[in-house]
Design a protein around this motif. Structure first.
Motif, PDB file in Angstrom:
ATOM      1  N   PRO A  85       0.840  -1.205   0.000  1.00 61.22           N
ATOM      2  CA  PRO A  85       0.000   0.000   0.000  1.00 61.22           C
ATOM      3  C   PRO A  85       0.869   1.247   0.000  1.00 61.22           C
ATOM      4  CG  PRO A  85       0.080  -0.985   2.197  1.00 61.22           C
ATOM      5  CD  PRO A  85       0.828  -1.914   1.298  1.00 61.22           C
TER       6      PRO A  85
ATOM      7  N   ASP B 138       0.202   5.484   0.087  1.00 61.60           N
ATOM      8  CA  ASP B 138      -0.708   6.632   0.076  1.00 61.60           C
ATOM      9  C   ASP B 138      -0.299   7.580  -1.054  1.00 61.60           C
ATOM     10  OD1 ASP B 138      -2.711   8.321   1.085  1.00 61.60           O
ATOM     11  OD2 ASP B 138      -1.198   9.530   2.085  1.00 61.60           O
TER      12      ASP B 138
ATOM     13  N   GLN C 196      -6.776  -1.112   3.438  1.00 60.58           N
ATOM     14  CA  GLN C 196      -5.938  -0.852   4.616  1.00 60.58           C
ATOM     15  C   GLN C 196      -6.506   0.325   5.387  1.00 60.58           C
ATOM     16  OE1 GLN C 196      -2.057   1.122   4.938  1.00 60.58           O
ATOM     17  NE2 GLN C 196      -1.233  -0.866   5.538  1.00 60.58           N
TER      18      GLN C 196
ATOM     19  N   LYS D 195       0.160  -4.488   9.013  1.00 55.08           N
ATOM     20  CA  LYS D 195       1.443  -4.109   8.397  1.00 55.08           C
ATOM     21  C   LYS D 195       2.141  -3.166   9.355  1.00 55.08           C
ATOM     22  CE  LYS D 195       3.487  -2.238   4.163  1.00 55.08           C
ATOM     23  NZ  LYS D 195       3.902  -0.882   4.574  1.00 55.08           N
TER      24      LYS D 195
ATOM     25  N   ASN E  30       9.205  -6.751   3.696  1.00 50.90           N
ATOM     26  CA  ASN E  30       9.023  -5.585   2.829  1.00 50.90           C
ATOM     27  C   ASN E  30      10.158  -4.584   3.051  1.00 50.90           C
ATOM     28  OD1 ASN E  30       7.390  -2.580   3.322  1.00 50.90           O
ATOM     29  ND2 ASN E  30       7.517  -3.425   1.277  1.00 50.90           N
TER      30      ASN E  30
ATOM     31  N   ASP F 299      12.747  -2.072   0.100  1.00 49.63           N
ATOM     32  CA  ASP F 299      13.870  -1.860  -0.835  1.00 49.63           C
ATOM     33  C   ASP F 299      14.026  -2.912  -1.927  1.00 49.63           C
ATOM     34  OD1 ASP F 299      14.378   0.272   0.790  1.00 49.63           O
ATOM     35  OD2 ASP F 299      16.089  -0.633   1.807  1.00 49.63           O
TER      36      ASP F 299
ATOM     37  N   ARG G  34       7.721   0.854  -3.978  1.00 49.31           N
ATOM     38  CA  ARG G  34       8.221   1.897  -4.870  1.00 49.31           C
ATOM     39  C   ARG G  34       8.688   1.375  -6.221  1.00 49.31           C
ATOM     40  NH1 ARG G  34      11.988   4.327  -0.260  1.00 49.31           N
ATOM     41  NH2 ARG G  34      11.949   2.105   0.227  1.00 49.31           N
TER      42      ARG G  34
HETATM   43  C1  LIG Z   1       4.597   7.358  -1.150  1.00 44.70           C
HETATM   44  C2  LIG Z   1       4.467   6.252  -0.156  1.00 44.70           C
HETATM   45  C3  LIG Z   1       3.261   6.067   0.508  1.00 44.70           C
HETATM   46  C4  LIG Z   1       3.104   5.015   1.423  1.00 44.70           C
HETATM   47  N1  LIG Z   1       1.883   4.813   2.008  1.00 44.70           N
HETATM   48  C5  LIG Z   1       1.684   3.719   2.777  1.00 44.70           C
HETATM   49  C6  LIG Z   1       0.384   3.382   3.253  1.00 44.70           C
HETATM   50  O1  LIG Z   1      -0.613   4.040   2.965  1.00 44.70           O
HETATM   51  N2  LIG Z   1       0.270   2.280   4.043  1.00 44.70           N
HETATM   52  C7  LIG Z   1       1.356   1.502   4.375  1.00 44.70           C
HETATM   53  O2  LIG Z   1       1.208   0.511   5.083  1.00 44.70           O
HETATM   54  N3  LIG Z   1       2.581   1.801   3.928  1.00 44.70           N
HETATM   55  C8  LIG Z   1       2.763   2.859   3.121  1.00 44.70           C
HETATM   56  N4  LIG Z   1       4.003   3.111   2.604  1.00 44.70           N
HETATM   57  C9  LIG Z   1       5.100   2.174   2.894  1.00 44.70           C
HETATM   58  C10 LIG Z   1       5.181   1.079   1.818  1.00 44.70           C
HETATM   59  O3  LIG Z   1       4.048   0.249   1.848  1.00 44.70           O
HETATM   60  C11 LIG Z   1       6.430   0.226   2.026  1.00 44.70           C
HETATM   61  O4  LIG Z   1       6.356  -0.307   3.311  1.00 44.70           O
HETATM   62  C12 LIG Z   1       7.721   1.017   1.882  1.00 44.70           C
HETATM   63  O5  LIG Z   1       7.675   1.865   0.762  1.00 44.70           O
HETATM   64  C13 LIG Z   1       8.923   0.076   1.735  1.00 44.70           C
HETATM   65  O6  LIG Z   1       8.740  -0.799   0.644  1.00 44.70           O
HETATM   66  P1  LIG Z   1       9.418  -0.516  -0.808  1.00 44.70           P
HETATM   67  O7  LIG Z   1      10.869  -0.260  -0.559  1.00 44.70           O
HETATM   68  O8  LIG Z   1       9.139  -1.744  -1.603  1.00 44.70           O
HETATM   69  O9  LIG Z   1       8.762   0.700  -1.359  1.00 44.70           O
HETATM   70  C14 LIG Z   1       4.194   4.170   1.714  1.00 44.70           C
HETATM   71  C15 LIG Z   1       5.405   4.374   1.056  1.00 44.70           C
HETATM   72  C16 LIG Z   1       5.548   5.394   0.136  1.00 44.70           C
HETATM   73  C17 LIG Z   1       6.866   5.558  -0.567  1.00 44.70           C
END
Ligand SMILES: Cc1cc2nc3c(=O)[nH]c(=O)nc-3n(C[C@H](O)[C@H](O)[C@H](O)COP(=O)(O)O)c2cc1C
Length: 370
Positions: free
Chosen positions: A16, A18, A71, A178, A240, A242, A265
């Motif tokens: 997820p 936002d 969520q 989460k 989860n 990177d 991301r």
């Molecule tokens: C722009 C943005 C918004 C995010 N919004 C949420 C969210 O609404 N709920 C949530 O559980 N995590 C949120 N996260 C965290 C991501 O779900 C994830 O845990 C985090 O980006 C690390 O994973 P990644 O490196 O694969 O991006 C957000 C991350 C980013 C970058």
């Protein structure tokens, strides 16, 4: 048994985000990459229960996204209880509780990762959501009479437009969480043990503390320790943080023995990422039957970007076009002239202008309509 336990493992899901995983983005990912599971942006339980328009826009979805989870975040167990019943009524496949958001405006109110500091409240929230699901399935819901009139009106409207699954017989959907490794230090063993006591079906662990926000590298050794603890229970543990490519996801799964991973991301502008999931599963099993999917051409990128814009316009959910420009920028990479195309896209205001930019920079003819 919930859908989680019928998914092939390891599970590869869209995390997820936002401001990113809105209805249009999720629909593109579902059509062109099909992760094993995806989540809405986090939705505030108070706003949902008061019928606030923006939060109801966040819980729109289409059948192609299934299994899709809503969520939710907040601080008050009673509001979680009611919001959960709304989520159930809308036909979601699961409800996920956000205990990981590090934003000051959220955590300081005792929501998101702020709950790591308040384990009794975190446990009360999980129980409230589980009660909400159970009472909904048993037909003992507060709703719709107990709902705020605005929320009741939105629910009636949503059910008229809802995917067919929302009309299915009531069943108890799974509850998941989460979270992060800790608040200012890594306390994943204690924190996870506390969460596991409430038996959520899944816990996703983002390998950073709240204090780290998005800095430093995600700590996959700590995620591995969480996976070891989870293996002694029926709760699935997802890691989860990177992961940039599917080969990297394979490495993480092999090293930590998590039941799966969520990727965030790296899916921006890359809904095709998840096409490699079968290949990745075969690699995790040390088999080699499935080959990696072919690379995505610039032409396909343009087509899907345009489909995204047209879908966004058709949704017409009140979000201004400018919110879409960042997604267009993400699609624009890996071809000659990508920088110029991106600059031109940041000035567009509708699908026709986007198509014009692609016609200028694209290698081939771009389709004029869906
Ligand atoms: C722009 C943005 C918004 C995010 N919004 C949420 C969210 O609404 N709920 C949530 O559980 N995590 C949120 N996260 C965290 C991501 O779900 C994830 O845990 C985090 O980006 C690390 O994973 P990644 O490196 O694969 O991006 C957000 C991350 C980013 C970058």
């Amino acid at each position: 048994m919930s859908f989680w336990h019928t998914l092939p493992q390891p599970i590869f899901g869209l995390a997820p985000m936002d401001g990113v995983t809105d209805a249009a983005f999720r629909c593109m990912v579902a059509r062109h990459g099909k992760p094993d599971v995806q989540y809405t942006e986090f939705v505030n339980v108070d706003e949902l229960c008061r019928g606030i328009s923006a939060s109801w826009g966040q819980v729109r979805y289409v059948e192609a996204e299934r299994p899709v989870l809503a969520q939710i975040y907040g601080a008050n167990p009673e509001t979680f209880y009611q919001a959960t019943q709304i989520i159930c009524a809308l036909g979601f496949d699961g409800v996920d509780i956000n205990m990981g958001c590090p934003a000051k405006s959220i955590a300081a109110r005792g929501c998101g990762a702020g709950l790591i500091k308040n384990p009794p409240q975190a446990r009360a929230i999980i129980r409230a959501v589980q009660d909400g699901v159970r009472d909904w399935a048993a037909g003992q819901a507060l709703m719709p009479d107990g709902l705020h009139p605005h929320a009741r009106r939105r629910l009636e409207q949503a059910l008229q437009e809802a995917p067919s699954g929302a009309q299915c017989p009531r069943s108890a959907i799974p509850v998941s969480v989460k979270t992060r490794l800790g608040y200012d230090t890594v306390v994943i063993e204690d924190w996870l043990t506390c969460l596991l006591d409430e038996h959520p079906e899944v816990i996703t662990v983002h390998g950073r503390t709240l204090k780290q926000m998005y800095r430093d590298q995600a700590d996959w050794q700590a995620i591995g320790r969480a996976a070891t603890l989870g293996r002694e229970t029926t709760t699935l543990i997802l890691g989860n943080g990177d992961i940039q490519t599917m080969p990297e996801a394979v490495e993480r799964v092999r090293a930590t023995q998590v039941h799966g991973v969520l990727i965030g991301r790296s899916a921006m502008g890359n809904p095709w990422l998840f096409l490699a999931k079968e290949w990745a599963r075969s690699q995790c099993a040390l088999a080699t039957e499935a080959g990696p999917p072919p690379a995505v051409s610039a032409y396909e990128r343009f087509c899907v970007a345009l489909e995204h814009v047209r879908y966004f316009e058709a949704l017409n959910d009140g979000r201004p076009f400018v919110t879409l420009r960042k997604y267009l920028g993400w699609y624009c990479r890996g071809f000659p002239g990508a920088t110029e195309a991106r600059a031109a896209l940041f000035k567009t205001t509708n699908a026709a202008e986007v198509a014009e930019v692609f016609a200028t920079y694209g290698p081939e003819q771009i389709p004029q309509s869906n």
